[in-house]
Design an enzyme around this catalytic site. Sequence first.
Site, PDB file in Angstrom:
ATOM      1  NE  ARG A  50      -2.932   0.408   3.309  1.00 32.89           N
ATOM      2  CZ  ARG A  50      -2.237   0.643   4.436  1.00 32.89           C
ATOM      3  NH1 ARG A  50      -1.536   1.759   4.566  1.00 32.89           N
ATOM      4  NH2 ARG A  50      -2.239  -0.233   5.417  1.00 32.89           N
ATOM      5  CE1 TYR A 102     -16.560  10.933 -15.870  1.00 34.38           C
ATOM      6  CE2 TYR A 102     -15.962  11.095 -13.573  1.00 34.38           C
ATOM      7  CZ  TYR A 102     -16.392  10.349 -14.638  1.00 34.38           C
ATOM      8  OH  TYR A 102     -16.653   9.026 -14.476  1.00 34.38           O
ATOM      9  CG  ASP A 176      -9.795  15.897 -14.903  1.00 34.63           C
ATOM     10  OD1 ASP A 176      -9.069  15.274 -15.695  1.00 34.63           O
ATOM     11  OD2 ASP A 176     -10.833  15.425 -14.403  1.00 34.63           O
ATOM     12  CE  LYS A 201     -12.377   7.622 -18.162  1.00 39.19           C
ATOM     13  NZ  LYS A 201     -12.727   8.902 -17.548  1.00 39.19           N
TER      14      LYS A 201
END
Length: 384
Positions: A50, A102, A176, A201
Amino acid sequence: MRKPYRFETRTIHAGQPADPSTGAVMTPIYQTSTYRQKRVGEHLGYEYSRTGNPTRHALEECLSSLEEGHAGLAFASGMAAIDAILHLLRPGDHVLAVDDLYGGTYRIFEQTYAPMGVSFSYAPASEPAAFLKHLRPETRLIWLETPTNPLLNLCDIRGIAEGARKMNSSAWICVDNTFATPYLQQPLNLGADIVLHSTTKYLGGHSDVVGGAIVVRDAALAERLAFLQNAVGAVPGPMDCFLVLRGIKTLPVRMERHASNAEAVARFLETHEAIEQVFYPGLPSHPQHDLARRQMRNGGGMVSFTAKGGTHAARRIAEGTHLFALAESLGGVESLIEVPAAMTHASTLDSPLAVSPALIRLSVGLENTQDLVEDLRQALDALA
Ligand SMILES: *Cc1c(COP(=O)(O)O)cnc(C)c1O
């Protein structure tokens, strides 16, 4: 790996030296949760996956190099990365965001953080001075998306960053950069503090992985976000990091082809009699085409449009293509078509950010240009 090497070289090599233990040219998928220590606290830099994993580390170094930042951090999804950024805020803080976003970003703002006492306002960001009038003393974060999803409006990153600095705002500017990718624009070099990606994406590029990333240029901010990445724990697994790393290697060639196909599709749509309006920053008809030419290397691979027949026609077109698959998401090698109001942006329904139900959004893929144009033509001709 830093500068002398240019962007295309860094997509393939940054953060990815041959594996020191075997010479493997491709970064291995270190499918391990833990690492053996020699003595208590004495180890080779990894303790628990992690906190850190070599495959993830390679991806983070590569992303940082491509955005020319101080550090990169990989997350399990774009939303997990957005959540980590919003964890920088405290009740009473204010966020000023561009008013076309978004849908998932709007949803986490309004339904997760607003109830905890963070306030949000939305304004058009095409004119920096008008946008910055909405800054408040308690504004801690300016949230930009450019080109915006789904209307493909642009924010003038440099203009907003310089304006905010002149006003002595202490707000971080986050961009973004999912639609543009660092190949088209590098927000940190234009004055932003934080770059965000849904690596699902264009960076992944093959519709086979969900991921997110943050790149920052300030060391203290990087440290705080790395703390949050580990403390909150929304990290990607090594296999997913490998897939994103592999996708990034072809980013420059893919983005060139996405853009040339998108421009051909946009030009075709502009000439078709069933079309009302086409939104594509690479077209001279786009109201911010000059800014696009200054800020972006090309117009990108996303095209939106409305048809004269409105909502009904939009549904028929989206359901009438064969090659363009009716699906959410974007940025893969295959072409997709969707109706944002009913799909990706359903969470903005009845809000100030609601998009027209007549809008259609295309993610233009890498197929043969003529095949794509002919697919859209038959769907549009079928309306008549
Ligand atoms: C998809 C997307 C996100 C969210 O990313 P996920 O990987 O789906 O969590 C954020 N911003 C933009 C612009 C997106 O397209």
